[in-house]
Design an enzyme around this catalytic site. Structure first.
Site, PDB file in Angstrom:
ATOM      1  N   HIS A  71       7.179   8.769  -2.924  1.00 35.73           N
ATOM      2  CA  HIS A  71       8.561   8.290  -2.893  1.00 35.73           C
ATOM      3  C   HIS A  71       8.970   8.126  -1.441  1.00 35.73           C
ATOM      4  CE1 HIS A  71      12.860   8.047  -3.704  1.00 35.73           C
ATOM      5  NE2 HIS A  71      12.495   7.711  -4.916  1.00 35.73           N
TER       6      HIS A  71
ATOM      7  N   ASP B 237       9.097   8.203 -12.499  1.00 33.24           N
ATOM      8  CA  ASP B 237       8.369   7.322 -13.408  1.00 33.24           C
ATOM      9  C   ASP B 237       7.107   7.944 -13.981  1.00 33.24           C
ATOM     10  OD1 ASP B 237      10.106   5.164 -13.264  1.00 33.24           O
ATOM     11  OD2 ASP B 237       9.290   4.565 -11.332  1.00 33.24           O
TER      12      ASP B 237
HETATM   13  N1  ACO Z   1      -1.226   6.740  -4.195  1.00 32.38           N
HETATM   14  C1  ACO Z   1      -2.055   6.870  -3.123  1.00 32.38           C
HETATM   15  N2  ACO Z   1      -1.639   6.858  -1.842  1.00 32.38           N
HETATM   16  C2  ACO Z   1      -0.316   6.704  -1.626  1.00 32.38           C
HETATM   17  C3  ACO Z   1       0.603   6.574  -2.688  1.00 32.38           C
HETATM   18  C4  ACO Z   1       0.106   6.599  -4.007  1.00 32.38           C
HETATM   19  N3  ACO Z   1       0.944   6.476  -5.049  1.00 32.38           N
HETATM   20  N4  ACO Z   1       1.855   6.435  -2.171  1.00 32.38           N
HETATM   21  C5  ACO Z   1       1.714   6.476  -0.836  1.00 32.38           C
HETATM   22  N5  ACO Z   1       0.407   6.646  -0.506  1.00 32.38           N
HETATM   23  C6  ACO Z   1      -0.146   6.797   0.847  1.00 32.38           C
HETATM   24  C7  ACO Z   1      -0.201   5.481   1.587  1.00 32.38           C
HETATM   25  O1  ACO Z   1      -1.435   4.819   1.376  1.00 32.38           O
HETATM   26  C8  ACO Z   1      -0.007   5.927   3.010  1.00 32.38           C
HETATM   27  O2  ACO Z   1      -1.220   6.478   3.451  1.00 32.38           O
HETATM   28  P1  ACO Z   1      -1.688   6.311   4.999  1.00 32.38           P
HETATM   29  O3  ACO Z   1      -0.667   7.067   5.782  1.00 32.38           O
HETATM   30  O4  ACO Z   1      -3.046   6.871   5.042  1.00 32.38           O
HETATM   31  O5  ACO Z   1      -1.637   4.833   5.271  1.00 32.38           O
HETATM   32  C9  ACO Z   1       0.991   7.065   2.898  1.00 32.38           C
HETATM   33  O6  ACO Z   1       0.776   7.613   1.569  1.00 32.38           O
HETATM   34  C10 ACO Z   1       2.449   6.653   3.034  1.00 32.38           C
HETATM   35  O7  ACO Z   1       2.694   5.621   2.100  1.00 32.38           O
HETATM   36  P2  ACO Z   1       3.747   4.442   2.318  1.00 32.38           P
HETATM   37  O8  ACO Z   1       3.343   3.267   1.504  1.00 32.38           O
HETATM   38  O9  ACO Z   1       3.953   4.230   3.790  1.00 32.38           O
HETATM   39  O10 ACO Z   1       5.059   5.107   1.749  1.00 32.38           O
HETATM   40  P3  ACO Z   1       6.382   4.326   1.349  1.00 32.38           P
HETATM   41  O11 ACO Z   1       7.489   5.267   1.570  1.00 32.38           O
HETATM   42  O12 ACO Z   1       6.459   2.998   2.023  1.00 32.38           O
HETATM   43  O13 ACO Z   1       6.189   4.003  -0.207  1.00 32.38           O
HETATM   44  C11 ACO Z   1       6.193   4.173  -2.544  1.00 32.38           C
HETATM   45  C12 ACO Z   1       6.781   4.699  -1.230  1.00 32.38           C
HETATM   46  C13 ACO Z   1       6.363   2.633  -2.623  1.00 32.38           C
HETATM   47  C14 ACO Z   1       6.990   4.779  -3.708  1.00 32.38           C
HETATM   48  C15 ACO Z   1       4.696   4.558  -2.623  1.00 32.38           C
HETATM   49  O14 ACO Z   1       4.561   5.968  -2.608  1.00 32.38           O
HETATM   50  C16 ACO Z   1       4.004   3.976  -3.857  1.00 32.38           C
HETATM   51  O15 ACO Z   1       3.530   2.844  -3.812  1.00 32.38           O
HETATM   52  N6  ACO Z   1       3.949   4.749  -4.983  1.00 32.38           N
HETATM   53  C17 ACO Z   1       3.374   4.243  -6.213  1.00 32.38           C
HETATM   54  C18 ACO Z   1       4.382   3.364  -6.945  1.00 32.38           C
HETATM   55  C19 ACO Z   1       5.499   4.165  -7.548  1.00 32.38           C
HETATM   56  O16 ACO Z   1       5.297   5.170  -8.223  1.00 32.38           O
HETATM   57  N7  ACO Z   1       6.734   3.655  -7.360  1.00 32.38           N
HETATM   58  C20 ACO Z   1       7.940   4.272  -7.944  1.00 32.38           C
HETATM   59  C21 ACO Z   1       8.791   4.883  -6.876  1.00 32.38           C
HETATM   60  S1  ACO Z   1      10.191   5.671  -7.613  1.00 32.38           S
HETATM   61  C22 ACO Z   1      11.209   4.387  -8.005  1.00 32.38           C
HETATM   62  O17 ACO Z   1      11.295   3.415  -7.346  1.00 32.38           O
HETATM   63  C23 ACO Z   1      11.991   4.508  -9.190  1.00 32.38           C
END
Ligand code: ACO
Length: 430
Positions: free
Chosen positions: A309, A366
């Site tokens: 998140h 979710d």
């Molecule tokens: N699985 C694996 N790795 C992940 C995940 C994941 N679900 N989420 C983040 N990471 C990793 C990224 O690859 C990144 O790694 P790095 O530092 O080695 O490059 C690090 O964690 C940070 O991730 P970001 O993408 O920079 O985090 P951001 O805050 O931009 O994204 C998000 C947040 C979009 C929710 C992300 O965690 C994600 O894609 N999650 C999966 C989709 C999801 O569940 N979305 C629902 C969110 S809740 C809502 O909107 C209701």
């Protein structure tokens, strides 16, 4: 150390002072609204990771501590005690309703539940295979064609209240009609004798002309899910609503833009993606470890859906509540869903894994909601629609606050990185 009243920024040898704004929960921000006019500089903050786009009295969340409050009330208390309609009133109007206010609000919503007759025939023009979010977002926008008074430049408080009741009410009717259409079943009209959640369930799962038995446990589960989704401050879809609304387009248009933003798998679409992921793991034999490995592989674009998140870096309080509700509703319905066991195993493994721990990746709202929706009989591609129904009062409250604040039209700056001026030369004609 105490919070300074202002901070000094030095640029090209000149010092500039900017006020510090402190929120009621001690959140601190540097107010840079005069930065460009005084220095010529702008800030660059892709994805608004460090930027507060507004002040707001509606929702507070502390991502480090896993706290979520609507208008000061902890989400845990509202989830345990309130109704979705009460919560909607709280979010939109700022205080919990008195008994009379709740009756008036509920009556308005109930009386607004029928969608315009001509709108029904529009469902025939959509392919049965259409994604329900495509239907919902365009139908919400189409409401503005049937209620042109909502586009007046000088909206009265009564007109705004009427549009609010229409939206909160008709989003369930539109959702149920879209579902019935996809099944090729006759539409079930709203039953104004029922409360919000019971009526919604009847329109979804009842059969035209037949008695519909209401299961109070299912009504309560739906009420809980809607409350947990009701608002979440300045996320992608809410920011879309405020930004689009800032041009003073009508409420229906602004909210449909929120629904479109919600659809994406990185936002509200994640609930559908989670269930599909769990089904894929189940079909592959249930070994979630290989999917964990894929999620950690920098060369693989696969992400563990329902994990991570932008703001929560400890736990998502909504996920905790949903996990408990999930156990309860599955036990009550006598459903043994192998996906729940996979989800729990996956969560446990990820929470002990260095990759997820170091990046502070926890299950979000979710992760478990889809398993409950599934148990309630809601098809996977409608999960995000259910999220949108729940988010309706939050989007409306944020839109209303944006108007009440007399917000300027939203218009970010950019840093241009393209070609510098060059001369046009005609192509030589052969
Ligand atoms: N699985 C694996 N790795 C992940 C995940 C994941 N679900 N989420 C983040 N990471 C990793 C990224 O690859 C990144 O790694 P790095 O530092 O080695 O490059 C690090 O964690 C940070 O991730 P970001 O993408 O920079 O985090 P951001 O805050 O931009 O994204 C998000 C947040 C979009 C929710 C992300 O965690 C994600 O894609 N999650 C999966 C989709 C999801 O569940 N979305 C629902 C969110 S809740 C809502 O909107 C209701």
């Amino acid at each position: 150390m105490s919070t300074p009243e202002q901070v000094t920024i030095e640029i090209e040898g000149n010092q500039y002072e900017f006020p510090v704004v402190t929120g009621s929960e001690d959140e601190k921000a540097i107010d840079i609204s005069k930065l460009r006019s005084s220095t010529g500089y702008v800030t660059l903050d892709p994805a608004f990771v460090n930027t507060a786009s507004c002040t707001s009295d509606i929702t507070f969340l502390d991502g480090e501590k896993g706290i979520l409050h609507y208008r000061g009330y902890p989400i845990e208390e509202l989830a345990a005690k309130a109704s979705f309609i009460e919560t909607s009133y709280l979010l939109i109007y700022g205080e919990l309703p008195t008994s009379d206010q709740l009756t008036t609000f509920t009556d308005k919503i109930t009386a607004s539940s029928s969608i315009p007759e001509q709108l029904k025939s529009l469902f025939d023009t959509y392919p049965a295979s259409a994604h329900p979010m495509a239907n919902l977002s365009s139908m919400i926008c189409t409401l503005s064609a049937f209620y042109p008074e909502a586009s007046a430049t000088d909206l009265s408080a009564e007109q705004i209240d009427a549009s609010i009741a229409q939206l909160i009410s008709q989003v369930t009717t539109l959702t149920a009609y879209s579902y019935k259409k996809s099944l090729g079943q006759t539409l079930v009209d709203p039953d104004q004798k029922l409360d919000y959640c019971a009526n919604f369930l009847k329109m979804m799962f009842g059969l035209a002309g037949e008695n519909f038995e209401i299961d109070q446990d299912i009504v309560e589960a739906l009420n809980l899910l809607l409350i947990l989704h009701a608002d979440h401050e300045q996320n992608c879809s809410t920011s879309a609503v405020r930004l689009v609304g800032s041009s003073r387009t009508n409420l229906f248009a602004a909210i449909s833009s929120g629904a479109l933003a919600l659809w994406g798998p990185l936002h509200g679409g994640a609930n559908q993606a989670v269930l599909e992921m769990l089904e894929t793991i189940n079909e592959a034999g249930g070994d979630y470890n290989q999917f964990l490995a894929k999620a950690k592989d920098p060369d693989d674009s696969f992400r563990l859906m329902g994990f991570g998140h932008r703001v929560y870096k400890n736990f998502d309080p909504r996920a905790k509540i949903i996990k408990v509700a999930c156990d309860k509703i599955l036990a009550k319905l006598g459903v043994e869903n192998p996906l729940l066991a996979i989800a729990k195993g996956l969560e446990e493994a990820a929470l002990q894994d260095e990759y997820f721990v170091s990046r502070k990746l926890y299950p979000n709202v979710d992760f478990y909601s889809g398993i409950i929706y599934h148990a309630l009989g809601i098809p996977t591609d409608m999960f995000t629609v259910m999220f949108a129904v729940g988010r309706m009062p939050g989007w409306i409250a944020q839109w209303k606050e944006m108007l009440d604040q007399g917000s300027k039209i939203g218009r970010p700056r950019q840093i241009y990185t393209g070609a510098v001026p060059r001369s046009y030369e005609s192509i030589e004609l052969r």
